[in-house]
Design a protein around this motif. Structure first.
Motif, short mmCIF file in Angstrom:
data_model
loop_
_atom_site.label_atom_id
_atom_site.label_comp_id
_atom_site.label_asym_id
_atom_site.label_seq_id
_atom_site.Cartn_x
_atom_site.Cartn_y
_atom_site.Cartn_z
N PHE A 89 -4.77 70.84 -69.39
CA PHE A 89 -3.83 71.36 -70.38
C PHE A 89 -2.47 70.71 -70.11
O PHE A 89 -1.57 71.33 -69.54
N THR A 90 -2.38 69.44 -70.48
CA THR A 90 -1.15 68.67 -70.31
C THR A 90 -0.83 67.98 -71.63
O THR A 90 -1.60 68.07 -72.58
N ASP A 91 0.26 67.27 -71.65
CA ASP A 91 0.60 66.46 -72.82
C ASP A 91 -0.09 65.12 -72.66
O ASP A 91 0.43 64.21 -72.01
N TRP A 92 -1.27 64.97 -73.24
CA TRP A 92 -2.06 63.75 -73.05
C TRP A 92 -1.38 62.51 -73.64
O TRP A 92 -1.72 61.40 -73.28
N GLN A 93 -0.41 62.70 -74.50
CA GLN A 93 0.29 61.54 -75.06
C GLN A 93 1.16 60.86 -74.01
O GLN A 93 1.43 59.66 -74.11
N THR A 94 1.60 61.60 -73.01
CA THR A 94 2.40 61.01 -71.93
C THR A 94 1.67 61.04 -70.59
O THR A 94 2.04 60.32 -69.68
N ASP A 95 0.64 61.87 -70.46
CA ASP A 95 -0.06 62.05 -69.20
C ASP A 95 -1.50 61.54 -69.33
O ASP A 95 -2.44 62.31 -69.48
N PHE A 96 -1.65 60.21 -69.31
CA PHE A 96 -2.97 59.60 -69.43
C PHE A 96 -2.94 58.24 -68.73
O PHE A 96 -1.89 57.59 -68.68
N PRO A 97 -4.06 57.80 -68.18
CA PRO A 97 -4.08 56.51 -67.47
C PRO A 97 -3.64 55.34 -68.36
O PRO A 97 -3.90 55.33 -69.57
#
Length: 136
Positions: A89-97
């Protein structure tokens, strides 16, 4: 960091899961051997497949447990324990490889979820609408 473990009665083989990734359009499938050591309902050689539908993007890299514990992942074991399948449950737009492959746009999709699955020698992450688990 908030997360939810999704694999309570199964996991990948801890020694040789031999993951195989298949991508067809915006459907991603990850096949692997199951952990028959920990879960009595499986026998050695049983396989499973995780299917992710309407997948926006994914990463399948060679980060293993040694690298994870040496700090080579953006999370540490205090934030996210190694070795399971999670919804993050994070902001995947900024927290992704950074090594992600984008499969399609997210226009019209309001229900995207971020998933991570730690395997012995690989880490799989994706952003998709849904997932399901099936024994092969």
């Amino acid at each position: 960091m908030r997360y939810q473990q999704l694999n309570h009665d199964w996991n990948a083989d801890p020694n040789a899961p031999e993951p195989h990734l298949t991508v067809a359009g915006q459907t991603v499938q990850l096949e692997f051997y199951l952990n028959a050591f920990q879960f009595a309902q499986f026998q050695e050689g049983d396989k499973a497949c995780l299917t992710f539908r309407n997948c926006h993007k994914y990463s399948f890299n060679t980060l293993n447990d040694e690298g994870y514990y040496r700090g080579q992942h953006r999370y540490n074991d205090q934030q996210l324990p190694w070795g399971e399948f999670y919804e993050l449950f994070t902001d995947w737009q900024t927290d992704f490889p950074q090594d992600a492959f984008t499969l399609g746009s997210v226009a019209g999709s309001t229900q995207l979820h971020q998933f991570v699955f730690f395997l012995r020698d690989n880490t799989f992450e994706c952003v998709a609408e849904s997932w399901d688990f099936q024994r092969s």
